[in-house]
Scaffold this motif. Structure first.
Motif, PDB file in Angstrom:
ATOM      1  N   ILE A  77      -8.043   2.010   2.410  1.00 56.15           N
ATOM      2  CA  ILE A  77      -7.300   0.908   1.853  1.00 56.15           C
ATOM      3  C   ILE A  77      -6.625   0.016   3.027  1.00 56.15           C
ATOM      4  N   ILE A 103      -9.705   0.051  -6.012  1.00 54.24           N
ATOM      5  CA  ILE A 103      -8.850  -0.628  -5.101  1.00 54.24           C
ATOM      6  C   ILE A 103      -9.929  -1.593  -4.289  1.00 54.24           C
ATOM      7  N   ASP A 116       0.006  -4.943  -6.242  1.00 50.82           N
ATOM      8  CA  ASP A 116      -0.425  -6.455  -6.215  1.00 50.82           C
ATOM      9  C   ASP A 116      -0.075  -7.206  -7.433  1.00 50.82           C
ATOM     10  N   TYR A 142       0.453  -7.553   4.204  1.00 50.64           N
ATOM     11  CA  TYR A 142       0.801  -6.415   3.430  1.00 50.64           C
ATOM     12  C   TYR A 142       2.006  -5.634   3.817  1.00 50.64           C
ATOM     13  N   LEU A 159      -2.126   0.647  -4.571  1.00 48.24           N
ATOM     14  CA  LEU A 159      -2.039  -0.614  -4.174  1.00 48.24           C
ATOM     15  C   LEU A 159      -1.302  -1.197  -5.531  1.00 48.24           C
ATOM     16  N   LEU A 219       0.808  -1.202  -0.138  1.00 50.10           N
ATOM     17  CA  LEU A 219       0.128  -0.064   0.004  1.00 50.10           C
ATOM     18  C   LEU A 219       0.712   0.955  -0.005  1.00 50.10           C
TER      19      LEU A 219
END
Length: 214
Positions: A15, A68, A57, A26, A55, A4
């Motif tokens: 988030i 997100i 990923d 995370y 974000l 993040l």
């Protein structure tokens, strides 16, 4: 590993909170604002607009809070805990996910801009700037914000959450409602009760502690 990209005093908290609700592993990359309150240039290395949240990923960078949140729900919420399945609740979910940034936040941003305009003009122009901005706020912003507040108060009078039970729509709505309550004059018990309700969630508390530690 999910990353993040978290800018201080921004929508990024949404988030962080969602990640805690999902109990995901995370990491956080934290960015401080410049003296001008703008985001630091390093964020443009992550996303061309240099805004947060973003974000990262699976080698992709995802921007925009609602996008997100929807991505996280679709990828990491197989039991559909955070998105309603009933047709009526699902329609409300879609509505509030878009309403937050499409209808309410533009008025709050406009209000913030109008409040700051007189501070950024030459001294001799300040009286004129104050009159102009006061006129815009009185004639355009405040009447519309009043309508939105009444709308939200009426809705929350009969709903504990925005789309049935707690969902990511509530996370999306949290930021503009918190901003609204810091700027609105008056007592709005249903909005305040909603904000108190979500603040009692364990994931919210964990996310807040992590943000404060940053």
């Amino acid at each position: 590993m999910i990353t993040l990209h978290h800018l201080e005093q921004s929508r990024s908290f949404r988030i962080l909170w969602a990640l805690e609700e999902l109990n995901l592993d995370y990491q956080i990359k934290f960015y401080r604002r410049l003296a001008t309150l703008a985001a630091p240039p390093e964020l443009k290395q992550i996303h061309p607009l240099g805004k947060a949240p973003v974000l990262t990923d699976q080698d992709q960078n995802i921007a925009e809070s609602a996008v997100i949140l929807e991505y996280l729900q679709e990828q990491y919420d197989p039991q559909q805990q955070f998105k309603p399945q009933e047709r009526a609740d699902l329609q409300q979910y879609r509505y509030w996910m878009h309403y937050a940034e499409g209808s309410l936040m533009p008025l709050l941003v406009m209000q913030l801009v109008m409040n700051n305009v007189p501070q950024h003009v030459p001294f001799l122009v300040k009286p004129v700037a104050k009159k102009i901005t006061a006129g815009v706020k009185a004639a355009f912003i405040q009447p519309r914000l009043k309508d939105h507040i009444q709308f939200l108060e009426m809705y929350l009078a009969s709903h504990d959450y925005f789309a049935g039970t707690f969902s990511f729509a509530d996370i999306q709505m949290s930021f503009p409602l918190q901003a609204l309550m810091t700027r609105a004059h008056g007592n709005y018990p249903n909005i305040q009760a909603f904000l108190q309700r979500i603040a009692q969630r364990p994931a919210y508390t964990r996310a807040l502690s992590k943000e404060q530690a940053l």
